[in-house]
Design a protein around this motif. Sequence first.
Motif, PDB file in Angstrom:
ATOM      1  N   TYR A 276      27.831 -18.708  20.857  1.00  0.00           N
ATOM      2  CA  TYR A 276      28.697 -18.785  22.033  1.00  0.00           C
ATOM      3  C   TYR A 276      28.742 -20.194  22.605  1.00  0.00           C
ATOM      4  CZ  TYR A 276      30.576 -18.279  26.700  1.00  0.00           C
ATOM      5  OH  TYR A 276      31.335 -18.444  27.832  1.00  0.00           O
ATOM      6  N   SER A 277      27.594 -20.846  22.708  1.00  0.00           N
ATOM      7  CA  SER A 277      27.599 -22.194  23.291  1.00  0.00           C
ATOM      8  C   SER A 277      28.382 -23.163  22.413  1.00  0.00           C
ATOM      9  CB  SER A 277      26.167 -22.694  23.497  1.00  0.00           C
ATOM     10  OG  SER A 277      25.518 -22.952  22.259  1.00  0.00           O
TER      11      SER A 277
ATOM     12  N   LYS B 212      38.273 -16.910  31.183  1.00  0.00           N
ATOM     13  CA  LYS B 212      38.402 -15.449  31.091  1.00  0.00           C
ATOM     14  C   LYS B 212      38.229 -14.983  29.646  1.00  0.00           C
ATOM     15  CE  LYS B 212      41.965 -11.875  31.396  1.00  0.00           C
ATOM     16  NZ  LYS B 212      43.389 -11.604  31.730  1.00  0.00           N
ATOM     17  N   GLU B 213      38.904 -15.662  28.725  1.00  0.00           N
ATOM     18  CA  GLU B 213      38.802 -15.264  27.320  1.00  0.00           C
ATOM     19  C   GLU B 213      37.393 -15.477  26.784  1.00  0.00           C
ATOM     20  OE1 GLU B 213      41.694 -16.503  24.546  1.00  0.00           O
ATOM     21  OE2 GLU B 213      43.415 -16.152  25.872  1.00  0.00           O
ATOM     22  N   LEU B 214      36.786 -16.595  27.133  1.00  0.00           N
ATOM     23  CA  LEU B 214      35.428 -16.867  26.660  1.00  0.00           C
ATOM     24  C   LEU B 214      34.444 -15.827  27.193  1.00  0.00           C
ATOM     25  CD1 LEU B 214      35.338 -20.755  26.953  1.00  0.00           C
ATOM     26  CD2 LEU B 214      35.183 -19.424  24.837  1.00  0.00           C
ATOM     27  N   ASP B 215      34.633 -15.407  28.436  1.00  0.00           N
ATOM     28  CA  ASP B 215      33.753 -14.376  29.006  1.00  0.00           C
ATOM     29  C   ASP B 215      33.876 -13.065  28.223  1.00  0.00           C
ATOM     30  OD1 ASP B 215      32.822 -16.086  30.937  1.00  0.00           O
ATOM     31  OD2 ASP B 215      34.160 -15.353  32.527  1.00  0.00           O
TER      32      ASP B 215
ATOM     33  N   LYS C 177      30.982 -11.220  26.020  1.00  0.00           N
ATOM     34  CA  LYS C 177      30.544  -9.855  26.331  1.00  0.00           C
ATOM     35  C   LYS C 177      30.714  -8.916  25.144  1.00  0.00           C
ATOM     36  CE  LYS C 177      31.416 -10.162  31.308  1.00  0.00           C
ATOM     37  NZ  LYS C 177      32.296  -9.727  32.435  1.00  0.00           N
ATOM     38  N   THR C 178      31.762  -9.118  24.369  1.00  0.00           N
ATOM     39  CA  THR C 178      32.008  -8.241  23.220  1.00  0.00           C
ATOM     40  C   THR C 178      31.259  -8.699  21.970  1.00  0.00           C
ATOM     41  OG1 THR C 178      34.038  -9.498  22.760  1.00  0.00           O
ATOM     42  CG2 THR C 178      34.260  -7.445  24.024  1.00  0.00           C
TER      43      THR C 178
ATOM     44  N   PHE D  90      46.550 -11.704  26.732  1.00  0.00           N
ATOM     45  CA  PHE D  90      45.342 -11.715  25.906  1.00  0.00           C
ATOM     46  C   PHE D  90      44.844 -10.306  25.601  1.00  0.00           C
ATOM     47  CE2 PHE D  90      40.566 -11.924  25.915  1.00  0.00           C
ATOM     48  CZ  PHE D  90      40.423 -12.499  24.663  1.00  0.00           C
ATOM     49  N   GLU D  91      45.013  -9.383  26.546  1.00  0.00           N
ATOM     50  CA  GLU D  91      44.486  -8.027  26.373  1.00  0.00           C
ATOM     51  C   GLU D  91      45.141  -7.281  25.216  1.00  0.00           C
ATOM     52  OE1 GLU D  91      43.167  -9.502  30.149  1.00  0.00           O
ATOM     53  OE2 GLU D  91      45.156  -9.454  29.204  1.00  0.00           O
ATOM     54  N   ARG D  92      46.299  -7.745  24.759  1.00  0.00           N
ATOM     55  CA  ARG D  92      46.895  -7.144  23.560  1.00  0.00           C
ATOM     56  C   ARG D  92      46.040  -7.414  22.328  1.00  0.00           C
ATOM     57  NH1 ARG D  92      51.037  -9.411  21.591  1.00  0.00           N
ATOM     58  NH2 ARG D  92      51.624  -7.644  20.272  1.00  0.00           N
ATOM     59  N   PHE D  93      45.277  -8.490  22.401  1.00  0.00           N
ATOM     60  CA  PHE D  93      44.469  -8.918  21.262  1.00  0.00           C
ATOM     61  C   PHE D  93      43.015  -8.471  21.389  1.00  0.00           C
ATOM     62  CE2 PHE D  93      41.806 -12.546  19.626  1.00  0.00           C
ATOM     63  CZ  PHE D  93      41.903 -12.216  18.285  1.00  0.00           C
ATOM     64  N   LEU D  94      42.442  -8.637  22.578  1.00  0.00           N
ATOM     65  CA  LEU D  94      41.024  -8.323  22.776  1.00  0.00           C
ATOM     66  C   LEU D  94      40.774  -8.000  24.239  1.00  0.00           C
ATOM     67  CD1 LEU D  94      38.091  -8.261  21.658  1.00  0.00           C
ATOM     68  CD2 LEU D  94      37.945 -10.702  22.177  1.00  0.00           C
ATOM     69  N   HIS D  95      39.984  -6.947  24.462  1.00  0.00           N
ATOM     70  CA  HIS D  95      39.551  -6.622  25.818  1.00  0.00           C
ATOM     71  C   HIS D  95      38.149  -6.029  25.750  1.00  0.00           C
ATOM     72  CE1 HIS D  95      40.469  -2.372  24.955  1.00  0.00           C
ATOM     73  NE2 HIS D  95      41.594  -2.818  24.420  1.00  0.00           N
ATOM     74  N   GLU D  96      37.502  -5.913  26.887  1.00  0.00           N
ATOM     75  CA  GLU D  96      36.083  -5.559  26.926  1.00  0.00           C
ATOM     76  C   GLU D  96      35.797  -4.161  26.401  1.00  0.00           C
ATOM     77  OE1 GLU D  96      33.965  -6.329  30.523  1.00  0.00           O
ATOM     78  OE2 GLU D  96      35.154  -8.104  30.997  1.00  0.00           O
ATOM     79  N   GLU D  97      36.765  -3.251  26.474  1.00  0.00           N
ATOM     80  CA  GLU D  97      36.527  -1.877  26.042  1.00  0.00           C
ATOM     81  C   GLU D  97      36.702  -1.691  24.535  1.00  0.00           C
ATOM     82  OE1 GLU D  97      38.435  -2.589  28.789  1.00  0.00           O
ATOM     83  OE2 GLU D  97      36.722  -2.118  30.088  1.00  0.00           O
TER      84      GLU D  97
END
Length: 574
Positions: A308-309, A336-339, A343-344, A396-403
């Motif tokens: 991540y770093s 936002k995207e990096l977070d 997390k995922t 972005f959520e179309r591509f990746l989201h936390e769930e």
Amino acid sequence: MMTSRWSATATGPATNGLSSGSMTSAYAELHCHSNYSFLEGASHPDELVARARDLEMPALAITDRNGFYGAVKFFGAAQRAGIQPIIGTELTIDDGTRPPKDRVDYDRWGDRLLLLVEDKLGYTSLCRVISMAQMPNAKGMARLPAEQLASLSGHLIALVADPKERLPIYQEIFGRDRVFIELHDHLAPDDRSRNQRLLDLAERHGAPLVITNEVFYATPDRHRLHDVLTAIRHRTTLDEAQRYLHPNAEHYLKSGAELRQVFSRYSQQVADEGLAHAAEIAGRCRFSFDLVSARFPGFPVPAGETPYSFLYRLCQDAVREKYHPVTSEVAARLQKELDVINKTGFSEFFLINWDLMRFARSRGIPGQGRGSAADSIVAYLLGITRVDPIEHNLLFERFLHEEMTTTPDIDIDFSTAHREQVIQYVYEKYGPERTGMVCNVVTYRQRSAIREVGKALGFKEETIDHLAKSASAWHPESPETIAQAAGYQTANVTKPWQQLFDLATQILDFPRHLSIHVGGMLVTGEPLIDIVPVERATMPGRMVVQFNKEDVEELGLIKMDMLGLRMLSVVAEA
């Protein structure tokens, strides 16, 4: 004379305190072929699960021939239905005789050994066993000498229906408490005498019994389709395939009560022990797919960095190069995207794809990402895509989201002429033991269904050819539409046309054989053969895993999509 423990006067075996009624209700089918036993099983995995649910069966095994091709689909369907899924395979054991050269006759050669997975260690062992059976042999002709099972026998349960002289060998390899004599009775003329020989064998060697129904379809009405698949497999017609066909429709998924009735022509002790052991074995098999720990190959990052770093630093360097100035909107979107990526746990996934593009650019190979990956500013900054999601207001959520539980999909097009260089780079970087091509399961479509079913039913070649070529002009709505497409009047529609219509409709979307995915590569953090069985591809020097694109995504494993685009080859040559 010694009294058999299964004679009418013998004392019944231990049944773990279960009464006959509870043993019957707890029965689980342990020998079940789906249509991923190619051209053999006549029901989809979810159809078998639905039937098991209707029977209130607590557990069900899938044991397709020499592979796990349908295991992931079956596992998900069973879990959704509240049924305990059991993973296994019917393995072809080399019997020491010369195998046939043609796959047409191969399915009657060798011995069969049913192996069931108890837990994660058993799953790993069986992945390796299947791979050992597949890799040295021609495609579709997997086999393994029994002696090679010795080092990989842990946490597996063996069911033996035709052991010949090998029962003591299997007992030594797996342990006496893990080898069961498998009885199944389909009311065929020779079934009772065969089972009596097995009972005598079990008596001599102290082997426990288990009852299965050697299932090939969910319900009896699929018997005819099973016959047609058998004829297709043997490249002949139904009339000429009679010696290969089962004599009746008894190979369907039956309840414990139905099997108790079938086995009423044996002593009660046989039924009691066989049904009780089926329930007991099901209770011992508790494997669950949890392969996330093996998803990443361990992307190398500089000393003192985490994935991540390192990803964070790459993005911060790139954002200052691409945006002048770096507005608050850009900075907020990037953070936002990096977070979410952190997390995922997908930092390595982005680094792997960044590295692919870096390699391609270093060799002058045209390439670019496409699809929903273009919605990501991280993908844009890493040079994976060329579309600015800020400028085009992409979500972005179309591509990746936390769930999300599956891996995001990044498709990268490379020039067709140079794609092989990128594939070889992946093999070299991560090692062939952790890298393999994802499989593609070729399924029946309208034309292939009508051609192969028509041939099995004995239709004339010219009629089949005309039907197949005009497939786009008809839809499987009725047998009349098929007959009319072949130039026949509706009045001439007879039973063969009805059969052709019914069977061609049933076989649509059935798996037919395995091929290699056009560009999907699986990269794992553990040896590939601990994660999924592998086998030889038709392309020299390639091996293909037994999971397809959807399976890999469902399990959350890392798949890289490297596709060939001819236009990029033209650009490279311009």
